[in-house]
Design a protein around this motif. Structure first.
Motif, PDB file in Angstrom:
ATOM      1  N   THR A   2       0.953  -1.524  -0.238  1.00 37.93           N
ATOM      2  CA  THR A   2       0.016  -0.047   0.242  1.00 37.93           C
ATOM      3  C   THR A   2       0.664   1.026   0.226  1.00 37.93           C
ATOM      4  O   THR A   2       1.829   1.035   0.675  1.00 37.93           O
ATOM      5  CB  THR A   2      -0.906  -0.402   1.585  1.00 37.93           C
ATOM      6  N   GLY A   3       0.753   1.788  -1.093  1.00 39.52           N
ATOM      7  CA  GLY A   3       1.663   2.794  -0.665  1.00 39.52           C
ATOM      8  C   GLY A   3       0.598   4.757  -1.817  1.00 39.52           C
ATOM      9  O   GLY A   3      -0.030   4.108  -2.729  1.00 39.52           O
ATOM     10  N   ARG A   4       1.492   5.178  -3.085  1.00 40.98           N
ATOM     11  CA  ARG A   4       1.952   6.039  -3.646  1.00 40.98           C
ATOM     12  C   ARG A   4       2.337   5.685  -4.765  1.00 40.98           C
ATOM     13  O   ARG A   4       3.509   5.184  -4.669  1.00 40.98           O
ATOM     14  CB  ARG A   4       2.312   7.547  -3.559  1.00 40.98           C
ATOM     15  N   LEU A   5       1.575   5.743  -6.004  1.00 43.60           N
ATOM     16  CA  LEU A   5       2.098   5.497  -7.022  1.00 43.60           C
ATOM     17  C   LEU A   5       2.977   6.117  -7.999  1.00 43.60           C
ATOM     18  O   LEU A   5       2.948   7.604  -8.102  1.00 43.60           O
ATOM     19  CB  LEU A   5       1.329   4.501  -8.196  1.00 43.60           C
ATOM     20  N   LEU A   6       4.429   5.399  -8.895  1.00 41.09           N
ATOM     21  CA  LEU A   6       4.449   6.594  -8.955  1.00 41.09           C
ATOM     22  C   LEU A   6       5.137   6.547 -10.570  1.00 41.09           C
ATOM     23  O   LEU A   6       5.781   5.192 -10.852  1.00 41.09           O
ATOM     24  CB  LEU A   6       6.309   7.611  -8.601  1.00 41.09           C
ATOM     25  N   MET A   7       5.370   6.871 -11.550  1.00 46.41           N
ATOM     26  CA  MET A   7       5.691   7.221 -12.883  1.00 46.41           C
ATOM     27  C   MET A   7       5.356   5.431 -13.133  1.00 46.41           C
ATOM     28  O   MET A   7       6.120   4.615 -13.762  1.00 46.41           O
ATOM     29  CB  MET A   7       7.784   6.835 -13.039  1.00 46.41           C
ATOM     30  N   PRO A   8       3.976   5.552 -13.739  1.00 53.52           N
ATOM     31  CA  PRO A   8       2.991   4.113 -14.554  1.00 53.52           C
ATOM     32  C   PRO A   8       4.187   4.371 -15.637  1.00 53.52           C
ATOM     33  O   PRO A   8       3.901   4.910 -16.507  1.00 53.52           O
ATOM     34  CB  PRO A   8       1.766   4.474 -14.354  1.00 53.52           C
ATOM     35  N   ARG A   9       3.950   2.852 -16.288  1.00 53.60           N
ATOM     36  CA  ARG A   9       4.818   3.426 -17.573  1.00 53.60           C
ATOM     37  C   ARG A   9       3.994   3.153 -18.909  1.00 53.60           C
ATOM     38  O   ARG A   9       3.181   1.895 -18.958  1.00 53.60           O
ATOM     39  CB  ARG A   9       5.686   1.670 -17.684  1.00 53.60           C
ATOM     40  N   TYR A  10       3.591   4.118 -19.372  1.00 54.98           N
ATOM     41  CA  TYR A  10       2.699   4.395 -20.939  1.00 54.98           C
ATOM     42  C   TYR A  10       3.616   4.477 -21.828  1.00 54.98           C
ATOM     43  O   TYR A  10       3.350   4.774 -22.797  1.00 54.98           O
ATOM     44  CB  TYR A  10       1.988   5.017 -20.300  1.00 54.98           C
ATOM     45  N   GLN A  11       4.399   3.813 -22.786  1.00 51.49           N
ATOM     46  CA  GLN A  11       5.812   4.376 -23.213  1.00 51.49           C
ATOM     47  C   GLN A  11       6.062   2.692 -24.065  1.00 51.49           C
ATOM     48  O   GLN A  11       6.585   1.722 -23.241  1.00 51.49           O
ATOM     49  CB  GLN A  11       6.484   4.910 -22.538  1.00 51.49           C
ATOM     50  N   ALA A  12       7.054   1.847 -24.983  1.00 54.91           N
ATOM     51  CA  ALA A  12       7.071   1.054 -25.565  1.00 54.91           C
ATOM     52  C   ALA A  12       8.907   1.038 -24.406  1.00 54.91           C
ATOM     53  O   ALA A  12       9.151  -0.515 -24.444  1.00 54.91           O
ATOM     54  CB  ALA A  12       7.526   1.397 -27.174  1.00 54.91           C
ATOM     55  N   GLN A  13       9.369   1.722 -24.784  1.00 52.19           N
ATOM     56  CA  GLN A  13      10.669   1.633 -24.335  1.00 52.19           C
ATOM     57  C   GLN A  13      10.825   1.725 -22.981  1.00 52.19           C
ATOM     58  O   GLN A  13      10.227   2.848 -22.214  1.00 52.19           O
ATOM     59  CB  GLN A  13      11.612   2.733 -25.085  1.00 52.19           C
ATOM     60  N   GLY A  14      11.990   0.926 -22.556  1.00 55.03           N
ATOM     61  CA  GLY A  14      12.047   1.386 -20.489  1.00 55.03           C
ATOM     62  C   GLY A  14      11.553   0.241 -20.267  1.00 55.03           C
ATOM     63  O   GLY A  14      11.331  -0.538 -20.004  1.00 55.03           O
ATOM     64  N   ASP A  15      12.109   0.182 -18.637  1.00 52.44           N
ATOM     65  CA  ASP A  15      12.567  -1.034 -18.436  1.00 52.44           C
ATOM     66  C   ASP A  15      11.503  -0.130 -15.865  1.00 52.44           C
ATOM     67  O   ASP A  15      12.071  -1.360 -15.832  1.00 52.44           O
ATOM     68  CB  ASP A  15      14.071  -1.695 -18.009  1.00 52.44           C
ATOM     69  N   ASP A  16      11.998   0.423 -16.304  1.00 43.07           N
ATOM     70  CA  ASP A  16      10.781   0.999 -14.972  1.00 43.07           C
ATOM     71  C   ASP A  16       9.159   0.641 -15.568  1.00 43.07           C
ATOM     72  O   ASP A  16       8.826   2.033 -16.237  1.00 43.07           O
ATOM     73  CB  ASP A  16      11.018   2.407 -14.970  1.00 43.07           C
ATOM     74  N   GLY A  17       8.691  -0.384 -15.249  1.00 44.50           N
ATOM     75  CA  GLY A  17       6.782  -0.497 -14.966  1.00 44.50           C
ATOM     76  C   GLY A  17       6.535   0.727 -14.597  1.00 44.50           C
ATOM     77  O   GLY A  17       5.287   1.069 -14.167  1.00 44.50           O
ATOM     78  N   PHE A  18       6.517   0.881 -12.744  1.00 51.02           N
ATOM     79  CA  PHE A  18       5.810   1.562 -12.394  1.00 51.02           C
ATOM     80  C   PHE A  18       7.136   1.485 -10.858  1.00 51.02           C
ATOM     81  O   PHE A  18       7.821   0.640 -10.457  1.00 51.02           O
ATOM     82  CB  PHE A  18       4.767   0.952 -12.373  1.00 51.02           C
ATOM     83  N   PHE A  19       7.029   2.139  -9.441  1.00 54.10           N
ATOM     84  CA  PHE A  19       7.724   2.602  -8.615  1.00 54.10           C
ATOM     85  C   PHE A  19       6.280   2.452  -7.267  1.00 54.10           C
ATOM     86  O   PHE A  19       5.366   2.930  -7.711  1.00 54.10           O
ATOM     87  CB  PHE A  19       8.545   3.408  -8.411  1.00 54.10           C
ATOM     88  N   VAL A  20       6.603   2.394  -6.347  1.00 51.66           N
ATOM     89  CA  VAL A  20       5.124   2.286  -5.438  1.00 51.66           C
ATOM     90  C   VAL A  20       6.330   3.470  -4.167  1.00 51.66           C
ATOM     91  O   VAL A  20       7.576   2.440  -3.732  1.00 51.66           O
ATOM     92  CB  VAL A  20       5.470   0.835  -4.680  1.00 51.66           C
TER      93      VAL A  20
END
Length: 395
Positions: free
Chosen positions: A298-316
């Protein structure tokens, strides 16, 4: 030097013409701080480049008195010309000591990438700027995100970085450096200069350019490069814009989890998520080839991935209470870290005084929380040892 956002394509020569490496350089007659701003280290983030163009256009028109110097660099010019995050490799993950050393020595690389040219040129300009600096050096890195987001700052957790970032009145995110290697700011931080990263909003949103421009104006005022900030209406407007854009968001948070996207996983974030949005443990966030991807905590989402490139899916993330920031600052002021190696299961690396070796079997009950308070946020595993290190305070 104005430009428009949007899809682009072109050759390296066209990229150099459209996006000069040095966007601008304004040097005051009087000595003072040097403020280095980098924009668009990712080519699908043109807002940083455009924000810097706007600032330099205004400075050339208004000619305010400066003390020290402002310089703006374009990051990945080749990727900017293509409208892609990167061409061959992520430029903001390449600033590793071994690669930087090889590029400085002009050694032949086994796997050459277009970004090696970009980093070599940036190194030359950054070195030249640091050598000619007439005061303290501040470095600002301008970014945007693929999902909706208010503006926020990211810092390596030193007291001087904190003091700088708090001047902007936007949320501060700690702990990203625990999860990301080879960043441009990480390289600069190892040189012990004051740094902050700014995220202005979604890539395609015109408001993101306004937010990043506001960050640059406030950086000019806060560092003292802009000798008479009260005479520049842009500074007051910048404060108001950033305060309104980040209203209702906690002031300080720390990253607790990073979802890594592995090639071939076919990860897709469910639509509609935004940075700083609350999420519950177990909440469905997306899918990959293995099935549902859920929030680990449980927390807050950071930088959800809505792009094709990059290996960061999301952070919590989780919120950090001001009390703990005060405790952390007090411990560092009295240099409590000098006693850290006396804790059970902890020893200092004899060759690197900023590195601690932690036996997780002995120290697991206090290790991470205690070391975060002392500024040790970078970590890696070596068998049963947790190796933690921290950034040195800037000069």
């Amino acid at each position: 030097m104005s430009t428009a956002l949007g899809g682009r394509q072109g050759t390296p020569a066209e990229a150099a013409e459209l996006f000069p490496r040095v966007i601008g350089r304004e040097r005051g007659e009087q000595p003072g701080p040097t403020l280095i701003c980098a924009g668009s280290l990712h080519g699908n983030e043109p807002a940083g480049f455009e924000a810097l163009c706007r600032v330099f256009d205004t400075l050339r028109q208004r000619r305010p008195r400066l003390s020290g110097e402002l310089i703006g660099f374009t990051g990945n010019r080749s990727a900017l010309a293509l409208g892609r995050r990167y061409v061959d490799r992520d430029l903001n993950r390449l600033w590793m000591p071994e690669l930087v050393k090889a590029l400085r020595a002009r050694r032949e690389l086994h796997h050459f990438a277009a970004e090696h040219t970009e980093i070599t040129e940036l190194l030359h300009e950054v070195d030249r700027t640091i050598e000619s600096a007439r005061g303290r050096i501040y470095v600002v890195d301008l970014h945007t995100t693929s999902g909706d987001s208010p503006p926020f700052a990211t810092i390596a957790d030193t007291l001087q970085n904190r003091a700088f970032a708090f001047q902007f009145g936007i949320p501060i995110v700690l702990g990203l450096e625990e999860h990301l290697d080879g960043t441009f700011l990480g390289y600069i931080e190892d040189l012990t200069h004051v740094t902050v990263g700014f995220e202005g909003g979604r890539h395609e949103d015109r408001v993101s350019v306004d937010n990043l421009e506001a960050c640059v104006w406030l950086a000019l005022a806060t560092t003292g490069v802009l000798a008479a900030p009260s005479l520049m209406p842009q500074v007051q407007r910048a404060r108001e814009r950033l305060r309104e854009a980040s209203a209702g968001v906690p002031s300080v948070l720390e990253v607790r989890h990073r979802h890594v996207v592995v090639p071939g996983e076919d990860f897709h974030m469910d639509p509609g998520f935004a940075s700083f949005q609350p999420v519950m443990e177990g909440q469905l966030l997306g899918y990959d080839r293995s099935g549902a991807v859920r929030a680990p905590d449980t927390g807050r989402l950071l930088m959800p991935r809505y792009q094709a490139q990059g290996d960061d899916g999301f952070f919590v993330m989780r919120t950090v209470r001001p009390f703990w920031l005060a405790v952390s600052a007090a411990l560092r002021h009295v240099k409590a870290d000098a006693l850290a190696h006396w804790l059970p299961g902890v020893r200092r690396d004899p060759k690197r005084p900023e590195v601690l070796m932690v036996d997780k079997r002995t120290a697991r009950w206090y290790a991470l929380e205690m070391f975060h308070l002392l500024g040790y946020r970078r970590q890696r595993l070596e068998g049963d040892l947790l190796v933690v290190s921290r950034r040195r305070e800037p000069h």
